[in-house]
Design an enzyme around this catalytic site. Structure first.
Site, PDB file in Angstrom:
ATOM      1  N   ASN A   8       0.594   7.699  -8.593  1.00 40.38           N
ATOM      2  CA  ASN A   8       1.635   6.709  -8.340  1.00 40.38           C
ATOM      3  C   ASN A   8       1.195   5.397  -8.986  1.00 40.38           C
ATOM      4  O   ASN A   8       0.338   4.688  -8.456  1.00 40.38           O
ATOM      5  CB  ASN A   8       1.824   6.551  -6.819  1.00 40.38           C
ATOM      6  CG  ASN A   8       3.027   5.692  -6.471  1.00 40.38           C
ATOM      7  OD1 ASN A   8       3.551   4.961  -7.305  1.00 40.38           O
ATOM      8  ND2 ASN A   8       3.446   5.763  -5.223  1.00 40.38           N
ATOM      9  N   ASP A 156      12.218   8.519  -9.042  1.00 44.41           N
ATOM     10  CA  ASP A 156      12.748   7.840  -7.864  1.00 44.41           C
ATOM     11  C   ASP A 156      14.269   7.820  -7.846  1.00 44.41           C
ATOM     12  O   ASP A 156      14.883   7.697  -6.791  1.00 44.41           O
ATOM     13  CB  ASP A 156      12.225   6.409  -7.806  1.00 44.41           C
ATOM     14  CG  ASP A 156      11.034   6.261  -6.868  1.00 44.41           C
ATOM     15  OD1 ASP A 156      10.924   7.066  -5.925  1.00 44.41           O
ATOM     16  OD2 ASP A 156      10.219   5.354  -7.069  1.00 44.41           O
ATOM     17  N   PHE A 303       3.518 -10.907   2.389  1.00 42.17           N
ATOM     18  CA  PHE A 303       4.521 -11.184   3.423  1.00 42.17           C
ATOM     19  C   PHE A 303       3.866 -11.378   4.789  1.00 42.17           C
ATOM     20  O   PHE A 303       4.402 -12.092   5.637  1.00 42.17           O
ATOM     21  CB  PHE A 303       5.547 -10.048   3.489  1.00 42.17           C
ATOM     22  CG  PHE A 303       6.774 -10.401   4.272  1.00 42.17           C
ATOM     23  CD1 PHE A 303       7.760 -11.196   3.715  1.00 42.17           C
ATOM     24  CD2 PHE A 303       6.945  -9.955   5.574  1.00 42.17           C
ATOM     25  CE1 PHE A 303       8.901 -11.543   4.440  1.00 42.17           C
ATOM     26  CE2 PHE A 303       8.083 -10.289   6.310  1.00 42.17           C
ATOM     27  CZ  PHE A 303       9.062 -11.088   5.737  1.00 42.17           C
TER      28      PHE A 303
END
Length: 432
Positions: A8, A156, A303
């Site tokens: 990935n 994807d 985040f």
């Protein structure tokens, strides 16, 4: 052993998992080890190499010095060297390599890499500039380093192949749209395929009876409405840029914004062509893909750091002077837009709202805020004891709702590498 590598490639990272195919149960390939190489584009790279209990060999050199890794190709070769040195697995034992490719265009099934398919993926790089190029560099490395192995691309976009025509079609000249493939493709499909499999099992339902709203929230974020186990709408479109904001992506903006963004003076809107700079597609994509998102608002792509510094008790109206609180409420607002829209698309028949991805799985504060907002739609209240302590719960799916009769609230620890290995293991055509 029938070994499968699942690779990935992110924009600056490389995640690799090694599996063994189990012939008596091809749906459940056995995990042997995982490795993550990050900060490839900003050395020094950081490397983790974790052996799974299914692998009997002992790790010989758990923390060797990391050489200078220049790109994804050198990072992959480094992994192969570690595989040999640490767990005595020779690269010749790897028979199948699964590559996550973000944009597959018209490919709707896993595809063996050939000269034709490689060049097709290459032509799509402009539509997924943060990922397709990285995947191609690893594919090249695999072809050179493991010429005996079968390299297979898993797209994807393939999960969204059944999007209804009225959802995937843009309101533009259809002759031009069809000539250039301009339509909504959708992304994060491997994650959503994994989520469906896990949630259906958790809820004891057949996949073709499953209706969920899934949120894959990470540095790249998207939402997906799933009816009967199939995608009926998703927030990303022609490229991964549209939809929810990400770490460096703008998400949905007025398309004309980019021209005003590059106008002089920037302090006001101007329709004077003499004051407007020429903006090429590549420059526009650079701005909206790499110079936007919550990093543009706060200076950080983390985040978790934003959540820690934000005043979550303050209403959105007071967020103007605080970039962290503002960024948190922007992300929350955009997510709620899609959850509300997809609740309507599913006509209120929703088995669960599912959180996944790095932020979806780790940000209890964002889950709490979303849970509070969607309670008006009939979703179960969040059990904060569970929500705040997910690390104490094992398994791929955790129920964070209070079981008060409302629609379920679930967290799914998504695993794109496992999904690729599973699809590869199940594909008889790859094992003939």
């Amino acid at each position: 052993m029938s070994l499968i590598l699942a690779v990935n490639a992110g924009s600056s990272s490389l995640k690799i998992s090694l599996y063994q195919r189990v012939s008596e149960d091809p749906k459940a390939p056995r995990l042997l080890l995982t490795s993550t190489i990050s900060s490839i584009s900003s050395p020094p790279a950081r490397v983790s190499f974790q052996q799974h209990p299914n692998l009997s060999q002992a790790v010989r050199h758990p923390n060797p010095p990391v050489p200078l890794l220049r790109d994804h190709e050198s990072a992959f070769i480094y992994f192969l060297d570690r595989l040999k040195a640490d767990v005595s697995i020779d690269r010749q034992q790897v028979k199948h390599i699964c590559h996550r490719v973000v944009h597959g265009g018209d490919y709707t099934e896993p595809t063996v890499i050939s000269e034709q398919s490689y060049h097709h993926i290459e032509t799509l790089s402009d539509l997924a500039p943060l990922h397709n190029a990285a995947a191609l560099s690893v594919i090249r490395a695999c072809i050179h380093a493991l010429p005996h192995a079968l390299s297979i691309a898993f797209f994807d976009t393939a999960f969204h192949r059944d999007l209804p025509r009225h959802v995937s079609t843009y309101a533009i000249d259809q002759k031009i749209a069809q000539e250039h493939g301009l339509k909504k493709y959708g992304f994060h499909g491997l994650s959503y395929a994994f989520i469906i499999d896990m949630i259906a099992d958790h809820l004891h339902k057949d996949e073709d009876e499953l209706n969920i709203i899934a949120l894959h929230l990470g540095s790249g974020a998207s939402a997906c409405a799933i009816r009967g186990g199939k995608s009926i709408d998703t927030s990303m479109g022609l490229t991964p840029l549209s939809g929810l904001p990400g770490a460096t992506r703008a998400g949905d903006v007025d398309p004309s914004l980019i021209f005003h963004y590059a106008s002089e003076p920037l302090s006001r809107l101007s329709y004077d062509s003499a004051m407007t700079k020429e903006v090429h597609v590549t420059r526009a994509e650079e701005i909206l893909n790499r110079q936007a998102g919550w990093k543009a608002l706060t200076g950080t792509t983390d985040f978790g750091e934003i959540t820690k510094k934000a005043d979550l008790s303050a209403p959105p109206s007071v967020a103007i002077g605080d970039p962290y609180t503002l960024a948190f409420h922007i992300v929350l607002d955009r997510i709620l837009h899609y959850v509300g829209a997809y609740h309507l698309s599913l006509r209120g028949k929703v088995d669960a709202l599912v959180f996944a991805g790095g932020i979806g799985e780790r940000s209890q504060d964002l889950r709490s805020a979303i849970g509070e907002a969607v309670s008006c739609l009939g979703y179960s209240a969040i059990d904060e004891h569970v929500n705040q302590g997910l690390e104490h719960h094992e398994g791929p799916v955790i129920d964070i709702g209070k079981h008060d009769g409302g629609n379920r609230m679930l967290v799914c620890r998504t695993d794109e590498q496992f999904e690729m290995a599973r699809e590869c293991s199940l594909g008889d055509e790859f094992w003939r």
